[in-house]
Design a protein around this motif. Structure first.
Motif, mmCIF file in Angstrom:
data_model
loop_
_atom_site.group_PDB
_atom_site.id
_atom_site.type_symbol
_atom_site.label_atom_id
_atom_site.label_comp_id
_atom_site.label_asym_id
_atom_site.label_seq_id
_atom_site.Cartn_x
_atom_site.Cartn_y
_atom_site.Cartn_z
ATOM 1 N N ASP A 214 0.817 -1.210 -0.028
ATOM 2 C CA ASP A 214 -0.053 -0.029 -0.019
ATOM 3 C C ASP A 214 0.820 1.127 -0.020
ATOM 4 O O ASP A 214 0.438 2.199 -0.881
ATOM 5 N N GLN A 215 1.937 1.301 0.722
ATOM 6 C CA GLN A 215 2.683 2.464 1.005
ATOM 7 C C GLN A 215 3.693 2.623 -0.478
ATOM 8 O O GLN A 215 3.793 3.565 -0.823
ATOM 9 N N ILE A 216 4.044 1.305 -1.119
ATOM 10 C CA ILE A 216 4.774 1.370 -2.070
ATOM 11 C C ILE A 216 3.940 2.210 -3.369
ATOM 12 O O ILE A 216 4.215 2.956 -4.190
ATOM 13 N N ALA A 217 2.491 1.648 -3.260
ATOM 14 C CA ALA A 217 1.814 2.226 -4.346
ATOM 15 C C ALA A 217 1.441 3.638 -4.270
ATOM 16 O O ALA A 217 1.614 4.446 -5.080
ATOM 17 N N GLU A 218 1.488 4.303 -3.210
ATOM 18 C CA GLU A 218 1.302 5.657 -2.882
ATOM 19 C C GLU A 218 2.816 6.183 -3.379
ATOM 20 O O GLU A 218 2.511 7.523 -4.004
ATOM 21 N N ILE A 219 3.836 5.976 -2.873
ATOM 22 C CA ILE A 219 5.190 6.527 -3.327
ATOM 23 C C ILE A 219 5.153 6.352 -4.781
ATOM 24 O O ILE A 219 5.399 7.268 -5.639
ATOM 25 N N VAL A 220 4.950 5.328 -5.553
ATOM 26 C CA VAL A 220 4.838 5.244 -7.039
ATOM 27 C C VAL A 220 4.121 6.075 -7.537
ATOM 28 O O VAL A 220 4.371 6.777 -8.730
ATOM 29 N N LYS A 221 2.803 6.097 -7.206
ATOM 30 C CA LYS A 221 1.747 7.247 -7.726
ATOM 31 C C LYS A 221 2.485 8.536 -7.794
ATOM 32 O O LYS A 221 2.258 9.531 -8.585
ATOM 33 N N ASN A 222 3.115 8.933 -6.534
ATOM 34 C CA ASN A 222 3.888 10.344 -6.696
ATOM 35 C C ASN A 222 4.785 10.544 -7.446
ATOM 36 O O ASN A 222 4.957 11.525 -8.256
#
Length: 250
Positions: free
Chosen positions: A18-26
């Motif tokens: 979940d955290q990775i998905a947010e970082i990658v989205k950014n």
């Protein structure tokens, strides 16, 4: 055209999907300076996932690998495995591998040689401890660590980036001053001229790593021999975009 600025983000042993998905989205949203190469060092278990959702303009790196392709090495991963799941880079010789896991110059050189042979590009880390710096041994240490890499790299310098990381500045909030960092980078470039060739020295990209943040990145990026950053904790935060774009702000 000069050396292309390169910023690496080393997530270390952090984040979940979940955290990775947010970082990658950014990261995917940007904006990122197109004149800067960006590479993300990902925990091995997430390399394929990150490569599948991250824009192709950003590279993916493994954070470590072993020195042979396969065998009875429980818990290790090979350069071939990293490449097979889509990564293009690997980080080797990080100070945490040297200090926590006891990796020596010779082993790191063997890993570098095999990773290059397997077709990965390498971020090769060097740097001194606080005790070594206070003893005036900084240049002796980084020159020794770099010398060990020469036979491993051979003629494959275009696929290697050096990352100078003063161990005392990693995760401590302490940062070498821009002048301290520039002095070591310039000394390394001079050493490369004497021990390889002027062409290798001129083209070699040397990153600075050690508590780089958005607040100090601009000043560090303005130094003529600093060609990018290897960023730890801040690469997990939105400010990583500002660090990647630091050269634009100079």
């Amino acid at each position: 055209m000069g050396r292309k600025f390169i910023v690496g983000g080393n997530w270390k042993m952090n984040s979940d999907k979940d955290q990775i998905a947010e970082i990658v989205k950014n990261l995917n949203s940007g904006p990122l300076d197109p004149n800067v190469e960006v590479v993300i060092g990902v925990p091995s278990i997430y390399v394929a996932f990150v490569r599948s959702i991250l824009t192709e303009t950003i590279g993916v790196a493994g954070q470590n690998c072993w020195k042979v392709a396969k065998g009875a090495f429980t818990g290790e991963i090979s350069a071939e495995m990293i490449k097979d799941v889509g990564a293009e880079w690997v980080i080797l010789g990080h100070s945490e591998r040297r200090t926590i896991f006891g990796e020596k110059d010779e082993l790191i050189a063997e890993k570098v040689a095999h990773a290059l042979e397997a077709g990965l590009k390498v971020i090769a880390c060097i740097g001194e401890t606080l005790e070594e710096r206070e003893a005036g041994q900084t240049e002796d240490v980084v020159f020794r660590q770099t010398k060990a890499l020469l036979p491993a790299i051979d003629t494959n310098w275009e696929n290697v980036v050096l990352a100078y990381e003063p161990v005392w500045a990693i995760g401590t909030g302490k940062t070498a001053s821009p002048q301290q960092a520039q002095d070591i980078h310039a000394s390394l470039r001079s050493w490369l001229t004497s021990n390889t060739s002027s062409e290798v020295a001129e083209n070699m990209r040397i990153q600075y790593g050690g508590s780089v943040t958005a607040s100090n990145a601009k000043e560090l990026a303005a130094c003529p021999d600093i060609d990018g950053f290897l960023v730890g904790g801040a690469s997990l935060k939105p400010e990583f975009l500002d660090i990647c774009n630091a050269q634009v702000m100079c």
